[in-house]
Enzyme design. Structure first.
Site, mmCIF file in Angstrom:
data_model
loop_
_atom_site.group_PDB
_atom_site.id
_atom_site.type_symbol
_atom_site.label_atom_id
_atom_site.label_comp_id
_atom_site.label_asym_id
_atom_site.label_seq_id
_atom_site.Cartn_x
_atom_site.Cartn_y
_atom_site.Cartn_z
ATOM 1 C CB ILE A 36 3.241 14.987 6.194
ATOM 2 C CG1 ILE A 36 2.129 13.936 6.133
ATOM 3 C CG2 ILE A 36 4.355 14.675 5.188
ATOM 4 C CD1 ILE A 36 2.569 12.521 6.502
ATOM 5 C CB THR A 112 -4.306 18.613 -0.680
ATOM 6 O OG1 THR A 112 -3.932 17.302 -0.232
ATOM 7 C CG2 THR A 112 -3.076 19.358 -1.141
ATOM 8 C CB THR A 147 -2.043 13.680 -1.207
ATOM 9 O OG1 THR A 147 -1.210 12.953 -0.308
ATOM 10 C CG2 THR A 147 -2.762 12.717 -2.131
ATOM 11 C CE LYS A 234 -0.828 9.615 -0.378
ATOM 12 N NZ LYS A 234 -0.360 9.102 0.907
ATOM 13 N NE ARG A 241 -5.821 1.854 4.836
ATOM 14 C CZ ARG A 241 -5.536 0.722 5.487
ATOM 15 N NH1 ARG A 241 -5.250 -0.358 4.809
ATOM 16 N NH2 ARG A 241 -5.591 0.674 6.815
ATOM 17 C CB CYS A 288 -5.561 10.296 3.620
ATOM 18 S SG CYS A 288 -4.397 10.958 4.793
ATOM 19 C CE1 TYR A 351 -6.921 10.494 11.252
ATOM 20 C CE2 TYR A 351 -7.384 8.518 9.954
ATOM 21 C CZ TYR A 351 -6.521 9.512 10.345
ATOM 22 O OH TYR A 351 -5.239 9.547 9.833
HETATM 23 N N1 SAJ Z 1 -10.530 1.664 7.953
HETATM 24 C C1 SAJ Z 1 -11.598 0.749 7.848
HETATM 25 N N2 SAJ Z 1 -11.300 -0.547 7.512
HETATM 26 C C2 SAJ Z 1 -10.013 -0.970 7.254
HETATM 27 C C3 SAJ Z 1 -8.949 -0.008 7.352
HETATM 28 C C4 SAJ Z 1 -9.244 1.307 7.711
HETATM 29 O O1 SAJ Z 1 -12.760 1.068 8.062
HETATM 30 O O2 SAJ Z 1 -9.824 -2.155 6.972
HETATM 31 C C5 SAJ Z 1 -10.830 3.067 8.305
HETATM 32 C C6 SAJ Z 1 -10.047 3.574 9.532
HETATM 33 O O3 SAJ Z 1 -10.732 3.277 10.726
HETATM 34 C C7 SAJ Z 1 -9.986 5.086 9.272
HETATM 35 C C8 SAJ Z 1 -9.896 5.168 7.758
HETATM 36 O O4 SAJ Z 1 -10.357 3.904 7.251
HETATM 37 O O5 SAJ Z 1 -11.161 5.724 9.722
HETATM 38 C C9 SAJ Z 1 -8.494 5.444 7.235
HETATM 39 O O6 SAJ Z 1 -7.654 4.579 7.871
HETATM 40 P P1 SAJ Z 1 -6.127 4.336 7.366
HETATM 41 O O7 SAJ Z 1 -5.527 3.283 8.180
HETATM 42 O O8 SAJ Z 1 -6.113 4.147 5.951
HETATM 43 O O9 SAJ Z 1 -5.441 5.673 7.760
HETATM 44 P P2 SAJ Z 1 -4.948 7.031 7.162
HETATM 45 O O10 SAJ Z 1 -5.985 7.635 6.339
HETATM 46 O O11 SAJ Z 1 -4.468 7.725 8.348
HETATM 47 O O12 SAJ Z 1 -3.661 6.681 6.259
HETATM 48 C C10 SAJ Z 1 -3.766 6.424 4.890
HETATM 49 C C11 SAJ Z 1 -2.676 5.388 4.601
HETATM 50 N N3 SAJ Z 1 -2.823 4.934 3.244
HETATM 51 C C12 SAJ Z 1 -2.688 3.613 2.954
HETATM 52 O O13 SAJ Z 1 -2.462 2.795 3.800
HETATM 53 C C13 SAJ Z 1 -2.833 3.251 1.513
HETATM 54 C C14 SAJ Z 1 -1.308 6.037 4.835
HETATM 55 O O14 SAJ Z 1 -0.296 5.141 4.470
HETATM 56 C C15 SAJ Z 1 -1.191 7.314 3.985
HETATM 57 O O15 SAJ Z 1 0.043 7.936 4.134
HETATM 58 C C16 SAJ Z 1 -2.293 8.240 4.418
HETATM 59 O O16 SAJ Z 1 -3.547 7.636 4.147
HETATM 60 C C17 SAJ Z 1 -2.154 9.539 3.631
HETATM 61 O O17 SAJ Z 1 -1.617 10.487 4.219
HETATM 62 O O18 SAJ Z 1 -2.472 9.565 2.458
#
Ligand code: SAJ
Length: 461
Positions: A36, A112, A147, A234, A241, A288, A351
């Site tokens: 970030i 964090t 965060t 946040k 999600r 996250c 991931y």
């Molecule tokens: N995943 C699933 N099923 C889904 C979507 C994702 O199993 O339908 C899994 C992914 O494969 C992954 C994990 O969840 O292993 C997280 O995936 P992600 O697309 O949420 O990715 P992050 O963690 O990189 O990003 C999230 C995002 N948060 C949201 O969309 C609400 C991103 O916008 C944030 O900025 C980020 O967390 C963060 O930094 O907090």
């Protein structure tokens, strides 16, 4: 003793910030040049600010000053870093003091994570706040993008800054939360399109921060009452999600038992306006989602109001890697084999798709368990060709990983795996073999037609 008149806003007024930015008269320090921090530093430098990035890693500082971007999987970032380092708008340093003492705005972008005990680890934020406090300039603004739990900015960061600087929050300097929202892998696009949620101590400081983000990034700011509210927002969007992914995983565990294709169900439901599709899979990884829940859970424990749903969602999502191993065992049994003594080709360790990041990746648990159960695991990941990941030297191609394998497993939905030719794979594998799709990138029918015994998370044809 010098008594300074109280300030209600930074020396720089919100109205003059866009002009000063264009004239290169805004100085920003960014603490932490991670996934970030570096894009944030580059974007503000691109907008005309004079930015100094601070990092504890010498190689990150040296590479950045050489115009080299350590983050290779963020579209547009490498060119931007090269450009703003060359034009002098961005430089990096390990020496925070000087950068901070000159800054109009200092942005905290440090990680964090959570401890093994699943409690928040704010040590990097505390360390950054102490460093910042020692060089804090009166009239400047401290912005927290990391965060954190609601209240941490007001109750942890603020007092540390005041203690180190002998200055007062809201009177001598500004304290504002503007949590990062960018999606790893799409950070530069998100940073220039997603509205930013901004909550500060004192309207003047908040307005200056709003003016800075709107002018520099061209995005709308959503003002909220205070840092606590911004941080709650946040976490709410990330936990929304995580909980919805857990619900999809719960449907998957159930529908597998009754022979319903969960992906078919979710895609059908997605035709309704108020259904936001989330998909089951072998688990939830990244820095996250697997961590953020515990910021609220720890607040809940403190107040005696346990967020049961959020906690249960974590348990369900954390169960998915083991469930995937059960599917691998089932599929191998159907092919007349067991995990013990089998070769397994793991396609993807990151991931999530198309990024080079294995932080808290659920694939690690699957690999570790397979090896414990006596399998030999070969790994191929386009983002980690030839690297050593989890003690395994990754293969240079899908073919090299699949040669003589008894089971192909999809660990990450990288774009490259969406065009898999299962006919060719079946010629490389030691048939009868199994195919287990942990990310539902391949249609079951295609895998079955190629002669594999097939399992998918939420799909049991
Ligand atoms: N995943 C699933 N099923 C889904 C979507 C994702 O199993 O339908 C899994 C992914 O494969 C992954 C994990 O969840 O292993 C997280 O995936 P992600 O697309 O949420 O990715 P992050 O963690 O990189 O990003 C999230 C995002 N948060 C949201 O969309 C609400 C991103 O916008 C944030 O900025 C980020 O967390 C963060 O930094 O907090």
């Amino acid at each position: 003793m010098v008594v300074h008149p109280e300030l209600t806003s930074p020396v720089l007024g919100p109205k003059e910030i866009p002009t000063l930015l264009r004239k290169g008269k805004i100085r920003i320090a960014v603490i932490g040049l991670g996934r970030i921090g570096l894009p944030t530093a580059a974007a503000f430098a691109k907008a005309g600010a004079t930015v100094v990035g601070v990092d504890v890693k010498k190689e990150v500082v040296d590479e950045t000053n050489a115009g080299i971007c350590w983050l290779t999987d963020e579209l547009g970032l490498s060119d931007m870093v090269k450009e703003v380092v060359r034009n002098g708008n961005l430089r990096a340093t390990m020496a925070a003091g000087d950068a901070i003492s000159r800054a109009d705005f200092t942005i905290i972008c440090v990680p964090t994570p959570v401890f093994e005990t699943k409690t928040p680890d704010y040590s990097a934020v505390q360390k950054a706040s102490r460093t910042l406090g020692r060089s804090l300039r009166r009239g400047s603004v401290v912005i927290v993008e990391s965060t954190v739990g609601p209240g941490v900015v007001e109750e942890m960061v603020g007092p540390i800054l005041e203690g180190e600087s002998r200055l007062k929050v809201g009177k001598d300097f500004g304290l504002v939360a503007c949590p990062e929202r960018s999606d790893p892998g799409n950070i530069m696009q998100n940073m220039r399109s997603l509205p930013r949620i901004i909550g500060g101590v004192g309207a003047g400081w908040t307005e200056a921060t709003v003016a800075l983000y709107e002018a520099a990034l061209g995005v709308k700011a959503i003002r909220v009452s205070d840092p606590k509210t911004a941080n709650a927002a946040k976490l709410t969007e990330n936990l929304f999600r995580d909980v919805n992914i857990a619900l999809a995983n719960e449907f998957a565990l159930l529908f597998e038992e009754i022979g319903v294709d969960t992906i078919e169900v979710i895609n059908a439901c997605a035709s309704k306006y108020n259904f936001m599709p989330h998909y089951p899979g072998l688990g939830v990884g990244g820095p996250c989602l697997p961590a953020n829940s515990y910021y609220l859970i720890s607040e809940g424990i403190k107040t005696g109001n346990i967020p049961y749903l959020i906690r249960l969602a974590r348990e369900i999502n954390d169960r998915m890697p083991d469930h995937t191993v059960e599917l691998i065992e089932e599929a191998l049994n159907e092919a007349g084999k067991t995990i013990k003594g089998s070769k397994v080709a793991m396609l993807g360790v990151a991931y999530k798709p198309n990024i080079r990041d294995v932080q808290l990746t659920p694939v690690e648990r699957v690999i570790t368990k397979l090896i414990e159960m006596g399998a030999k695991v070969d790994v191929y990941d386009p983002m980690y060709k030839g690297d050593v990941v989890f003690g395994l030297r990754t293969k240079s191609s899908i073919e090299a990983a699949a040669k003589g394998t008894d089971c192909v497993v999809i660990g990450t939905a990288h774009d490259e795996f969406r065009h898999l030719n299962l006919g060719d794979l079946s010629k490389l594998a030691r048939m009868p073999a199994a195919f287990v799709d942990g990310r539902n990138v391949v249609s079951p029918a295609v895998a079955l037609k190629a002669g594999f015994s097939y399992r998918g998370v939420g799909r049991n044809p």
